[in-house]
Enzyme design. Sequence first.
Site, mmCIF file in Angstrom:
data_model
loop_
_atom_site.group_PDB
_atom_site.id
_atom_site.type_symbol
_atom_site.label_atom_id
_atom_site.label_comp_id
_atom_site.label_asym_id
_atom_site.label_seq_id
_atom_site.Cartn_x
_atom_site.Cartn_y
_atom_site.Cartn_z
ATOM 1 N N ARG A 248 10.263 6.860 4.034
ATOM 2 C CA ARG A 248 10.135 8.272 4.426
ATOM 3 C C ARG A 248 10.917 8.566 5.705
ATOM 4 N NH1 ARG A 248 3.824 9.228 4.191
ATOM 5 N NH2 ARG A 248 4.452 11.144 5.273
ATOM 6 N N ARG B 176 0.831 -1.205 0.000
ATOM 7 C CA ARG B 176 0.000 0.000 0.000
ATOM 8 C C ARG B 176 0.862 1.250 0.000
ATOM 9 N NH1 ARG B 176 -3.266 -2.414 5.090
ATOM 10 N NH2 ARG B 176 -4.293 -4.096 3.941
ATOM 11 N N ASP C 230 0.749 5.466 0.955
ATOM 12 C CA ASP C 230 -0.006 6.421 1.773
ATOM 13 C C ASP C 230 -0.495 7.606 0.952
ATOM 14 O OD1 ASP C 230 0.040 5.275 4.359
ATOM 15 O OD2 ASP C 230 2.186 5.721 4.488
#
Lengths: 256, 256
Positions: free
Chosen positions: A204, A56, A58
């Site tokens: 990130r 997935r 974000d």
Amino acid sequence: MTSEVTGGRYRMSVAYDGSGYSGWQVQPGRITVQGELERVLAELTSEAPRVHCSGRTDTGVHARDQVTHFDLVRGHEPRRLIHGCNALLRDDIRVMRLRRCPAHFDARRSATGKEYRYFLWNGPILPPHLRHQRTHVRRPLDAAAMSEAAALLVGRHDFAAFAANPHQERGGTVRSLWDLDVRRKGHEIVIVAGGEGFLYKMVRSLAGFLIRVGAGELAVPDTVSILASRQRTARVPTAPPQGLFLWKVRYAKRSP
Amino acid sequence: MTSEVTGGRYRMSVAYDGSGYSGWQVQPGRITVQGELERVLAELTSEAPRVHCSGRTDTGVHARDQVTHFDLVRGHEPRRLIHGCNALLRDDIRVMRLRRCPAHFDARRSATGKEYRYFLWNGPILPPHLRHQRTHVRRPLDAAAMSEAAALLVGRHDFAAFAANPHQERGGTVRSLWDLDVRRKGHEIVIVAGGEGFLYKMVRSLAGFLIRVGAGELAVPDTVSILASRQRTARVPTAPPQGLFLWKVRYAKRSP
């Protein structure tokens, strides 16, 4: 849409500009990439396939090559499905490739590795055409220091210090990071992260950490102590989503 | 904003994504690039400067380096004006450079030449991140034929056949085209047009013509007869705006 005799599993590569989406996963009342793909596939096939992805993304995160799979009861010609999807989708999501695949292919479980790229604009003014695809850092960054720190993170380690929710990771927090390269070209800095798997918001977090090293707020040797701490603290910030691209998903050669 | 003793003329370079604008020029009830720049400069300076550009761009056309000038009665520090403008503007327009310049500098009249680039995506599916900055042509184009045709247009010619409104061009329709290069890299084709000046929609007309040559709808030798006709006909279509960038404006070396 013409039906063939038998349905089965389809493998579909998707590119998207994540700016307009609340991430990949279907959520009530939100526009998501998965939701859009399932909506147009339902419209084209009169079935309600669930689209499964390799991992997935974000809100605001992009994909150059997100791999997915889905099942249909009735058969459909892949070229027609591509054209149909792309005609119905908004132009910020595109089905790039689609083909039939064996039923044992699973976009997430069959993946043997992934590459993410994080793009920074490290100049005083962010050019308008790049605004949705770059994280803007005005302070001059030392890419050589970032590169040195990055090299210390390559390998098989417990990356708990670089996970958003280390205690919620089902499979533990040890991962193999194959590559973590920092490349500068003019005002652009690209962080390339390749590995067998990544923790939630790990790329990130790595980017946020490397930005602090580049800005001189952390020193290269801090890398070792932060990694060894296995504790996520405020020393490692999570960099914003718009610089991140899911770049490539790898599968074993035998994989369909 | 701090005022200095004297005002004067300012030279300002601007980049913009034209997707969200009804072109450069101020028009009542429309959001335009000039309108936005004048609005924020008025807010910052409490004056109402008119912003003059090197050449207007149409709805949807982009600029990488649009040069402008404007006059202020009171003096303002250029760095503060840049920051102030960029803080007030939407992120699809950016002031890239700004400095004081002599009163005889005129963004349009002082220009000695301009370069435009027209970007085509010549593949089956347009990647979503490029959707506002490429013209999508699905039919395979022969870039070598386009290049040959382009070479026949370089030089000083009457370009009436490539103007949108040849009879409305004040200075006539003769122009010097210095370069017209067609470069392919994978699915991307870039048309680079450099010259002393361009007629209204001339670059998009050249691009529209070259696309037809690339698609085999016109042959390379047709270039000569179309140019010689000095008549704008349906043989030369105007390519869509979103592939076009005002890339660079040239001024004499002595120019400020």
